[in-house]
Design a protein around this motif. Structure first.
Motif, PDB file in Angstrom:
ATOM      1  N   ALA A 147       0.859  -1.196   0.000  1.00 34.06           N
ATOM      2  CA  ALA A 147       0.000   0.000   0.000  1.00 34.06           C
ATOM      3  C   ALA A 147       0.889   1.238   0.000  1.00 34.06           C
ATOM      4  CB  ALA A 147      -0.923  -0.009   1.224  1.00 34.06           C
ATOM      5  N   ILE A 148       1.571   1.477  -1.100  1.00 38.15           N
ATOM      6  CA  ILE A 148       2.685   2.413  -1.095  1.00 38.15           C
ATOM      7  C   ILE A 148       2.290   3.837  -0.717  1.00 38.15           C
ATOM      8  CG2 ILE A 148       2.577   2.908  -3.588  1.00 38.15           C
ATOM      9  CD1 ILE A 148       5.750   2.716  -3.453  1.00 38.15           C
ATOM     10  N   VAL A 149       1.127   4.304  -1.163  1.00 38.32           N
ATOM     11  CA  VAL A 149       0.667   5.663  -0.861  1.00 38.32           C
ATOM     12  C   VAL A 149      -0.858   5.681  -0.839  1.00 38.32           C
ATOM     13  CG1 VAL A 149       2.658   6.872  -1.867  1.00 38.32           C
ATOM     14  CG2 VAL A 149       0.658   6.358  -3.296  1.00 38.32           C
ATOM     15  N   PRO A 150      -1.462   6.734  -0.280  1.00 44.61           N
ATOM     16  CA  PRO A 150      -2.905   6.889  -0.425  1.00 44.61           C
ATOM     17  C   PRO A 150      -3.284   7.278  -1.850  1.00 44.61           C
ATOM     18  CG  PRO A 150      -1.987   8.775   0.739  1.00 44.61           C
ATOM     19  CD  PRO A 150      -0.873   7.788   0.559  1.00 44.61           C
ATOM     20  N   ALA A 151      -4.509   6.976  -2.228  1.00 39.45           N
ATOM     21  CA  ALA A 151      -4.964   7.244  -3.599  1.00 39.45           C
ATOM     22  C   ALA A 151      -4.882   8.713  -3.958  1.00 39.45           C
ATOM     23  CB  ALA A 151      -6.389   6.736  -3.766  1.00 39.45           C
ATOM     24  N   SER A 152      -4.970   9.583  -2.976  1.00 38.55           N
ATOM     25  CA  SER A 152      -4.934  11.025  -3.242  1.00 38.55           C
ATOM     26  C   SER A 152      -3.631  11.479  -3.877  1.00 38.55           C
ATOM     27  CB  SER A 152      -5.162  11.802  -1.944  1.00 38.55           C
ATOM     28  OG  SER A 152      -4.139  11.499  -0.993  1.00 38.55           O
ATOM     29  N   LEU A 153      -2.581  10.674  -3.740  1.00 41.24           N
ATOM     30  CA  LEU A 153      -1.274  11.059  -4.295  1.00 41.24           C
ATOM     31  C   LEU A 153      -1.079  10.603  -5.733  1.00 41.24           C
ATOM     32  CD1 LEU A 153       1.216  10.587  -1.313  1.00 41.24           C
ATOM     33  CD2 LEU A 153      -0.190  12.554  -1.933  1.00 41.24           C
ATOM     34  N   CYS A 154      -2.033   9.889  -6.292  1.00 38.19           N
ATOM     35  CA  CYS A 154      -1.891   9.434  -7.688  1.00 38.19           C
ATOM     36  C   CYS A 154      -1.747  10.615  -8.647  1.00 38.19           C
ATOM     37  CB  CYS A 154      -3.069   8.562  -8.095  1.00 38.19           C
ATOM     38  SG  CYS A 154      -3.061   6.920  -7.350  1.00 38.19           S
ATOM     39  N   LYS A 155      -2.277  11.755  -8.287  1.00 39.86           N
ATOM     40  CA  LYS A 155      -2.172  12.927  -9.160  1.00 39.86           C
ATOM     41  C   LYS A 155      -0.726  13.372  -9.352  1.00 39.86           C
ATOM     42  CE  LYS A 155      -3.034  15.998  -5.215  1.00 39.86           C
ATOM     43  NZ  LYS A 155      -4.003  16.936  -4.586  1.00 39.86           N
ATOM     44  N   HIS A 156       0.166  12.921  -8.487  1.00 39.57           N
ATOM     45  CA  HIS A 156       1.577  13.292  -8.599  1.00 39.57           C
ATOM     46  C   HIS A 156       2.387  12.306  -9.432  1.00 39.57           C
ATOM     47  CE1 HIS A 156       0.943  16.496  -5.735  1.00 39.57           C
ATOM     48  NE2 HIS A 156       0.486  15.643  -4.833  1.00 39.57           N
ATOM     49  N   HIS A 157       1.808  11.155  -9.778  1.00 35.49           N
ATOM     50  CA  HIS A 157       2.530  10.148 -10.559  1.00 35.49           C
ATOM     51  C   HIS A 157       2.356  10.462 -12.042  1.00 35.49           C
ATOM     52  CE1 HIS A 157       3.890   6.331 -12.186  1.00 35.49           C
ATOM     53  NE2 HIS A 157       4.292   5.968 -10.976  1.00 35.49           N
ATOM     54  N   PRO A 158       3.435  10.347 -12.844  1.00 34.21           N
ATOM     55  CA  PRO A 158       3.294  10.617 -14.289  1.00 34.21           C
ATOM     56  C   PRO A 158       2.207   9.800 -14.967  1.00 34.21           C
ATOM     57  CG  PRO A 158       5.610  10.430 -13.691  1.00 34.21           C
ATOM     58  CD  PRO A 158       4.824  10.048 -12.475  1.00 34.21           C
ATOM     59  N   LEU A 159       1.970   8.578 -14.464  1.00 26.93           N
ATOM     60  CA  LEU A 159       0.930   7.722 -15.035  1.00 26.93           C
ATOM     61  C   LEU A 159      -0.415   7.877 -14.343  1.00 26.93           C
ATOM     62  CD1 LEU A 159       2.946   4.400 -15.555  1.00 26.93           C
ATOM     63  CD2 LEU A 159       2.451   6.190 -17.242  1.00 26.93           C
ATOM     64  N   GLY A 160      -0.439   8.663 -13.276  1.00 30.88           N
ATOM     65  CA  GLY A 160      -1.669   8.809 -12.523  1.00 30.88           C
ATOM     66  C   GLY A 160      -2.005   7.533 -11.770  1.00 30.88           C
ATOM     67  N   GLY A 161      -3.319   7.243 -11.694  1.00 34.71           N
ATOM     68  CA  GLY A 161      -3.776   6.034 -11.026  1.00 34.71           C
ATOM     69  C   GLY A 161      -4.475   5.105 -12.005  1.00 34.71           C
ATOM     70  N   ASP A 162      -4.752   3.879 -11.543  1.00 32.12           N
ATOM     71  CA  ASP A 162      -5.392   2.878 -12.396  1.00 32.12           C
ATOM     72  C   ASP A 162      -6.278   1.991 -11.530  1.00 32.12           C
ATOM     73  OD1 ASP A 162      -6.083   1.456 -14.642  1.00 32.12           O
ATOM     74  OD2 ASP A 162      -4.071   0.709 -15.070  1.00 32.12           O
ATOM     75  N   HIS A 163      -7.044   1.146 -12.200  1.00 34.17           N
ATOM     76  CA  HIS A 163      -7.926   0.179 -11.548  1.00 34.17           C
ATOM     77  C   HIS A 163      -8.851   0.885 -10.555  1.00 34.17           C
ATOM     78  CE1 HIS A 163      -4.209  -2.235 -12.608  1.00 34.17           C
ATOM     79  NE2 HIS A 163      -5.141  -2.680 -13.428  1.00 34.17           N
TER      80      HIS A 163
END
Length: 274
Positions: A198-214
């Motif tokens: 569970a590397i990070v909370p979902a709220s941080l996906c906006k900071h990943h170049p690929l965003g979030g998935d699933h």
């Protein structure tokens, strides 16, 4: 069996070296650590113990957590934070069997077992045993099954560890996104304890170049980028598997400080009797 969480952090751990973020500062204030991932499993009926992954923090973990050196080990994949502690075996063991998957990884041209064997060929007291995923094998009096998970671009495995006499069961997601194959989910299903990436909370996906998935039905991403689950994804997978208890591991210091030490995020040194 007794399960001890030796390392519950991601590749840099918490506190991270030379980091003064609020989460690292709070970890120091609390006197807690999330070192690189590793889990010690003791068969209390026999006294034999199994180590899941060899953290680069191996020495520190065994000096501080009060557990015995393992009688055998398992390597889930070849990333540095799960493998490079195996070098600590030098002079510590007379004989250490290490188990790893036998599937050839297209990204490396080798299986995990072959990579471990070639990288540590100088450790003549370590013997690497190749195991076929989804086929149970016995080690330390426990039944172990490696299961394929999704951690691109490398092959990676979760596992189920079950006591054949008591029925106690530990499942580990391994490093994975939320899209764990159905056959693997069937093996991991219904554990007494589930350790979930569970590397990070979902709220941080906006900071990943690929965003979030699933994403779930509400649009919450259960995968961070492509390699790891979010906190929300890990909790959903635990629910999917009907886990009696779940602890979230492989967590990063990027968790906001007000969330970083909330349940069910694990810290080093936790023990569970199953």
């Amino acid at each position: 069996m007794r399960v001890t969480l030796l390392g519950t952090g991601d590749t840099t751990g918490t506190p991270t070296v030379d980091c003064e973020c609020d989460t690292c500062a709070e970890a120091r204030r609390r006197g807690v650590e999330r070192t690189r991932f590793s889990v010690h499993v003791e068969n209390e009926r026999t006294g034999a113990s199994l180590l899941v992954d060899f953290s680069p923090d191996f020495r520190h973990q065994f000096l501080t957590q009060g557990v015995s050196l393992p009688d055998a080990g398992i390597v889930t994949h070849i990333h540095f934070d799960h493998l490079d502690g195996l070098g600590n075996a030098y002079r510590l063991f007379d004989d250490l069997p290490v188990y790893a998957a036998d599937e050839t990884d297209p990204a490396t041209g080798e299986s995990v077992a072959e990579t471990v064997s070639s990288k540590y060929d100088y450790l003549d007291r370590v013997t690497v045993h190749s195991q076929t995923p989804l086929e149970p094998f016995e080690v330390c009096g426990l039944e172990v099954t490696l299961v394929p998970v999704e951690h691109p671009p490398l092959l990676c495995y979760g596992l189920a560890i079950e006591d054949p006499e008591t029925g106690a069961k530990l499942s580990l997601s391994g490093d994975t996104n939320y899209a764990v194959p159905e056959k693997s989910r069937e093996v991991l299903d219904d554990p007494d304890l589930f350790l979930a990436d569970a590397i990070v909370p979902a709220s941080l996906c906006k900071h990943h170049p690929l965003g979030g998935d699933h994403h779930d039905a509400a649009g919450v991403p259960r995968t961070f980028g492509s390699k790891h689950m979010t906190r929300e994804g890990a909790l959903d997978l635990a629910a999917d598997l009907s886990a009696t208890e779940a602890r979230l591991v492989h967590t990063a210091h990027f968790y906001p400080v007000e969330e970083a030490f909330e349940e069910p995020l694990a810290v080093d040194g936790e023990t569970y009797d199953l």
